[in-house]
Design a protein around this motif. Structure first.
Motif, PDB file in Angstrom:
ATOM      1  N   ILE A   1      -9.158   7.516   2.644  1.00  0.00           N
ATOM      2  CA  ILE A   1      -8.997   8.920   2.266  1.00  0.00           C
ATOM      3  C   ILE A   1      -9.329   9.808   3.461  1.00  0.00           C
ATOM      4  O   ILE A   1     -10.211   9.492   4.264  1.00  0.00           O
ATOM      5  CB  ILE A   1      -9.884   9.281   1.040  1.00  0.00           C
ATOM      6  CG1 ILE A   1      -9.678  10.734   0.593  1.00  0.00           C
ATOM      7  CG2 ILE A   1     -11.337   8.974   1.305  1.00  0.00           C
ATOM      8  CD1 ILE A   1     -10.340  11.071  -0.729  1.00  0.00           C
ATOM      9  N   SER A   2      -8.598  10.906   3.581  1.00  0.00           N
ATOM     10  CA  SER A   2      -8.866  11.894   4.628  1.00  0.00           C
ATOM     11  C   SER A   2      -8.397  13.250   4.125  1.00  0.00           C
ATOM     12  O   SER A   2      -7.644  13.346   3.151  1.00  0.00           O
ATOM     13  CB  SER A   2      -8.146  11.533   5.928  1.00  0.00           C
ATOM     14  OG  SER A   2      -6.747  11.575   5.740  1.00  0.00           O
ATOM     15  N   TYR A   3      -8.864  14.291   4.789  1.00  0.00           N
ATOM     16  CA  TYR A   3      -8.303  15.606   4.540  1.00  0.00           C
ATOM     17  C   TYR A   3      -6.938  15.627   5.226  1.00  0.00           C
ATOM     18  O   TYR A   3      -6.695  14.869   6.171  1.00  0.00           O
ATOM     19  CB  TYR A   3      -9.219  16.707   5.079  1.00  0.00           C
ATOM     20  CG  TYR A   3     -10.524  16.799   4.318  1.00  0.00           C
ATOM     21  CD1 TYR A   3     -10.568  17.337   3.037  1.00  0.00           C
ATOM     22  CD2 TYR A   3     -11.710  16.322   4.874  1.00  0.00           C
ATOM     23  CE1 TYR A   3     -11.762  17.403   2.330  1.00  0.00           C
ATOM     24  CE2 TYR A   3     -12.898  16.387   4.175  1.00  0.00           C
ATOM     25  CZ  TYR A   3     -12.919  16.933   2.905  1.00  0.00           C
ATOM     26  OH  TYR A   3     -14.103  16.990   2.208  1.00  0.00           O
ATOM     27  N   THR A   4      -6.024  16.465   4.774  1.00  0.00           N
ATOM     28  CA  THR A   4      -4.679  16.473   5.366  1.00  0.00           C
ATOM     29  C   THR A   4      -4.690  16.929   6.821  1.00  0.00           C
ATOM     30  O   THR A   4      -3.725  16.691   7.532  1.00  0.00           O
ATOM     31  CB  THR A   4      -3.694  17.325   4.542  1.00  0.00           C
ATOM     32  OG1 THR A   4      -4.241  18.624   4.362  1.00  0.00           O
ATOM     33  CG2 THR A   4      -3.405  16.688   3.199  1.00  0.00           C
ATOM     34  N   ASN A   5      -5.791  17.530   7.270  1.00  0.00           N
ATOM     35  CA  ASN A   5      -5.888  17.896   8.693  1.00  0.00           C
ATOM     36  C   ASN A   5      -6.239  16.689   9.564  1.00  0.00           C
ATOM     37  O   ASN A   5      -6.370  16.805  10.768  1.00  0.00           O
ATOM     38  CB  ASN A   5      -6.901  19.022   8.902  1.00  0.00           C
ATOM     39  CG  ASN A   5      -8.332  18.594   8.604  1.00  0.00           C
ATOM     40  OD1 ASN A   5      -8.628  17.438   8.356  1.00  0.00           O
ATOM     41  ND2 ASN A   5      -9.244  19.557   8.632  1.00  0.00           N
ATOM     42  N   GLY A   6      -6.402  15.515   8.929  1.00  0.00           N
ATOM     43  CA  GLY A   6      -6.691  14.288   9.659  1.00  0.00           C
ATOM     44  C   GLY A   6      -8.147  13.885   9.671  1.00  0.00           C
ATOM     45  O   GLY A   6      -8.486  12.781  10.091  1.00  0.00           O
TER      46      GLY A   6
ATOM     47  N   ASP B   1      -8.734  21.171  -2.643  1.00  0.00           N
ATOM     48  CA  ASP B   1      -8.800  20.415  -1.388  1.00  0.00           C
ATOM     49  C   ASP B   1      -7.484  19.675  -1.183  1.00  0.00           C
ATOM     50  O   ASP B   1      -6.928  19.093  -2.116  1.00  0.00           O
ATOM     51  CB  ASP B   1      -9.940  19.389  -1.412  1.00  0.00           C
ATOM     52  CG  ASP B   1     -11.314  19.999  -1.214  1.00  0.00           C
ATOM     53  OD1 ASP B   1     -11.399  21.193  -0.862  1.00  0.00           O
ATOM     54  OD2 ASP B   1     -12.317  19.278  -1.419  1.00  0.00           O
ATOM     55  N   GLU B   2      -7.008  19.699   0.046  1.00  0.00           N
ATOM     56  CA  GLU B   2      -5.784  18.978   0.413  1.00  0.00           C
ATOM     57  C   GLU B   2      -6.195  17.656   1.051  1.00  0.00           C
ATOM     58  O   GLU B   2      -6.894  17.656   2.068  1.00  0.00           O
ATOM     59  CB  GLU B   2      -4.954  19.807   1.403  1.00  0.00           C
ATOM     60  CG  GLU B   2      -4.475  21.136   0.836  1.00  0.00           C
ATOM     61  CD  GLU B   2      -3.371  20.972  -0.206  1.00  0.00           C
ATOM     62  OE1 GLU B   2      -2.586  20.010  -0.103  1.00  0.00           O
ATOM     63  OE2 GLU B   2      -3.309  21.805  -1.122  1.00  0.00           O
ATOM     64  N   ILE B   3      -5.773  16.543   0.443  1.00  0.00           N
ATOM     65  CA  ILE B   3      -6.177  15.234   0.935  1.00  0.00           C
ATOM     66  C   ILE B   3      -4.985  14.287   1.044  1.00  0.00           C
ATOM     67  O   ILE B   3      -3.934  14.509   0.438  1.00  0.00           O
ATOM     68  CB  ILE B   3      -7.261  14.588   0.045  1.00  0.00           C
ATOM     69  CG1 ILE B   3      -6.749  14.362  -1.378  1.00  0.00           C
ATOM     70  CG2 ILE B   3      -8.536  15.422   0.047  1.00  0.00           C
ATOM     71  CD1 ILE B   3      -7.696  13.548  -2.260  1.00  0.00           C
ATOM     72  N   THR B   4      -5.198  13.230   1.821  1.00  0.00           N
ATOM     73  CA  THR B   4      -4.250  12.127   1.927  1.00  0.00           C
ATOM     74  C   THR B   4      -5.006  10.863   1.545  1.00  0.00           C
ATOM     75  O   THR B   4      -6.122  10.638   2.017  1.00  0.00           O
ATOM     76  CB  THR B   4      -3.700  12.007   3.361  1.00  0.00           C
ATOM     77  OG1 THR B   4      -2.999  13.211   3.681  1.00  0.00           O
ATOM     78  CG2 THR B   4      -2.749  10.826   3.495  1.00  0.00           C
ATOM     79  N   VAL B   5      -4.402  10.069   0.666  1.00  0.00           N
ATOM     80  CA  VAL B   5      -5.023   8.836   0.196  1.00  0.00           C
ATOM     81  C   VAL B   5      -4.073   7.664   0.428  1.00  0.00           C
ATOM     82  O   VAL B   5      -2.861   7.821   0.384  1.00  0.00           O
ATOM     83  CB  VAL B   5      -5.398   8.922  -1.304  1.00  0.00           C
ATOM     84  CG1 VAL B   5      -6.465   9.968  -1.535  1.00  0.00           C
ATOM     85  CG2 VAL B   5      -4.191   9.207  -2.170  1.00  0.00           C
ATOM     86  N   THR B   6      -4.657   6.508   0.679  1.00  0.00           N
ATOM     87  CA  THR B   6      -3.893   5.267   0.799  1.00  0.00           C
ATOM     88  C   THR B   6      -4.572   4.235  -0.078  1.00  0.00           C
ATOM     89  O   THR B   6      -5.804   4.145  -0.103  1.00  0.00           O
ATOM     90  CB  THR B   6      -3.851   4.770   2.252  1.00  0.00           C
ATOM     91  OG1 THR B   6      -3.239   5.767   3.070  1.00  0.00           O
ATOM     92  CG2 THR B   6      -3.063   3.473   2.375  1.00  0.00           C
TER      93      THR B   6
ATOM     94  N   PRO C   1       0.825  -1.205   0.000  1.00  0.00           N
ATOM     95  CA  PRO C   1       0.000   0.000   0.000  1.00  0.00           C
ATOM     96  C   PRO C   1       0.864   1.262   0.000  1.00  0.00           C
ATOM     97  O   PRO C   1       1.969   1.269   0.550  1.00  0.00           O
ATOM     98  CB  PRO C   1      -0.821  -0.095   1.271  1.00  0.00           C
ATOM     99  CG  PRO C   1      -0.363  -1.296   2.002  1.00  0.00           C
ATOM    100  CD  PRO C   1       0.633  -2.022   1.168  1.00  0.00           C
ATOM    101  N   LEU C   2       0.345   2.284  -0.638  1.00  0.00           N
ATOM    102  CA  LEU C   2       1.055   3.548  -0.790  1.00  0.00           C
ATOM    103  C   LEU C   2       0.175   4.667  -0.244  1.00  0.00           C
ATOM    104  O   LEU C   2      -1.031   4.675  -0.479  1.00  0.00           O
ATOM    105  CB  LEU C   2       1.348   3.778  -2.273  1.00  0.00           C
ATOM    106  CG  LEU C   2       2.127   5.008  -2.687  1.00  0.00           C
ATOM    107  CD1 LEU C   2       3.536   4.982  -2.090  1.00  0.00           C
ATOM    108  CD2 LEU C   2       2.216   5.067  -4.210  1.00  0.00           C
ATOM    109  N   THR C   3       0.781   5.600   0.488  1.00  0.00           N
ATOM    110  CA  THR C   3       0.060   6.767   1.002  1.00  0.00           C
ATOM    111  C   THR C   3       0.618   8.011   0.336  1.00  0.00           C
ATOM    112  O   THR C   3       1.837   8.198   0.283  1.00  0.00           O
ATOM    113  CB  THR C   3       0.183   6.866   2.536  1.00  0.00           C
ATOM    114  OG1 THR C   3      -0.405   5.694   3.117  1.00  0.00           O
ATOM    115  CG2 THR C   3      -0.519   8.094   3.073  1.00  0.00           C
ATOM    116  N   LEU C   4      -0.282   8.835  -0.193  1.00  0.00           N
ATOM    117  CA  LEU C   4       0.083  10.073  -0.879  1.00  0.00           C
ATOM    118  C   LEU C   4      -0.714  11.231  -0.296  1.00  0.00           C
ATOM    119  O   LEU C   4      -1.883  11.073   0.043  1.00  0.00           O
ATOM    120  CB  LEU C   4      -0.250   9.980  -2.374  1.00  0.00           C
ATOM    121  CG  LEU C   4       0.357   8.835  -3.174  1.00  0.00           C
ATOM    122  CD1 LEU C   4      -0.314   8.739  -4.529  1.00  0.00           C
ATOM    123  CD2 LEU C   4       1.858   9.050  -3.324  1.00  0.00           C
ATOM    124  N   SER C   5      -0.080  12.395  -0.213  1.00  0.00           N
ATOM    125  CA  SER C   5      -0.790  13.621   0.171  1.00  0.00           C
ATOM    126  C   SER C   5      -0.614  14.614  -0.956  1.00  0.00           C
ATOM    127  O   SER C   5       0.474  14.722  -1.535  1.00  0.00           O
ATOM    128  CB  SER C   5      -0.222  14.197   1.470  1.00  0.00           C
ATOM    129  OG  SER C   5      -0.514  13.347   2.557  1.00  0.00           O
TER     130      SER C   5
END
Length: 133
Positions: free
Chosen positions: A115-120, A94-99, A37-41
């Motif tokens: 998926i989440s917003y970069t603020n968590g 929108d700033e997001i983080t995805v895995t 798995p890969l996590t990207l912001s």
């Protein structure tokens, strides 16, 4: 029942079976590396809430600071709408983080799992996990 009606019914059944076969051939996860798995912001460039899979165009800075565009493939929209998704859920900027699972062929494509917003703040893709998971 006459033999002509029986033959016509058999032909219709065969035709329906042949037409339904492509539906059974829907792609699975074989194109993705589910073991790594890969996590990207990054920043949402575009969000397309389309069939068969909504897509997020995500601008991500690589290790050298170069912006690289990733295509994030989601699950079916008819599943996502049950958890509050629509074409307006994400907006450019929108700033997001995805895995998720990256494509095995090296393309910048990720099959989304989280998926989440970069603020968590989490963005639900399905029901909440059971306690203890």
């Amino acid at each position: 029942m006459t033999s002509q009606k029986l033959l016509a019914g058999l032909r219709l059944g065969v035709c329906l079976f042949l037409l339904a076969k492509p539906v059974l051939a829907h792609h699975g996860g074989a194109a993705y590396d589910t073991t790594s798995p890969l996590t990207l912001s990054g920043t949402v460039k575009e969000f397309h809430f389309i069939q068969p899979h909504p897509l997020i165009a995500l601008a991500v800075k690589d290790d050298k600071g170069t912006v690289v565009e990733w295509s994030i493939e989601m699950t079916a929209p008819n599943h996502l709408v049950r958890y509050g998704w629509s074409g307006k859920k994400l907006k450019p900027g929108d700033e997001i983080t995805v895995t998720g699972s990256p494509a095995k062929n090296g393309l910048k494509v990720l099959n989304l799992r989280k998926i989440s917003y970069t603020n968590g703040e989490a963005i639900p893709l399905g029901p909440p996990p059971e306690p203890g998971q």
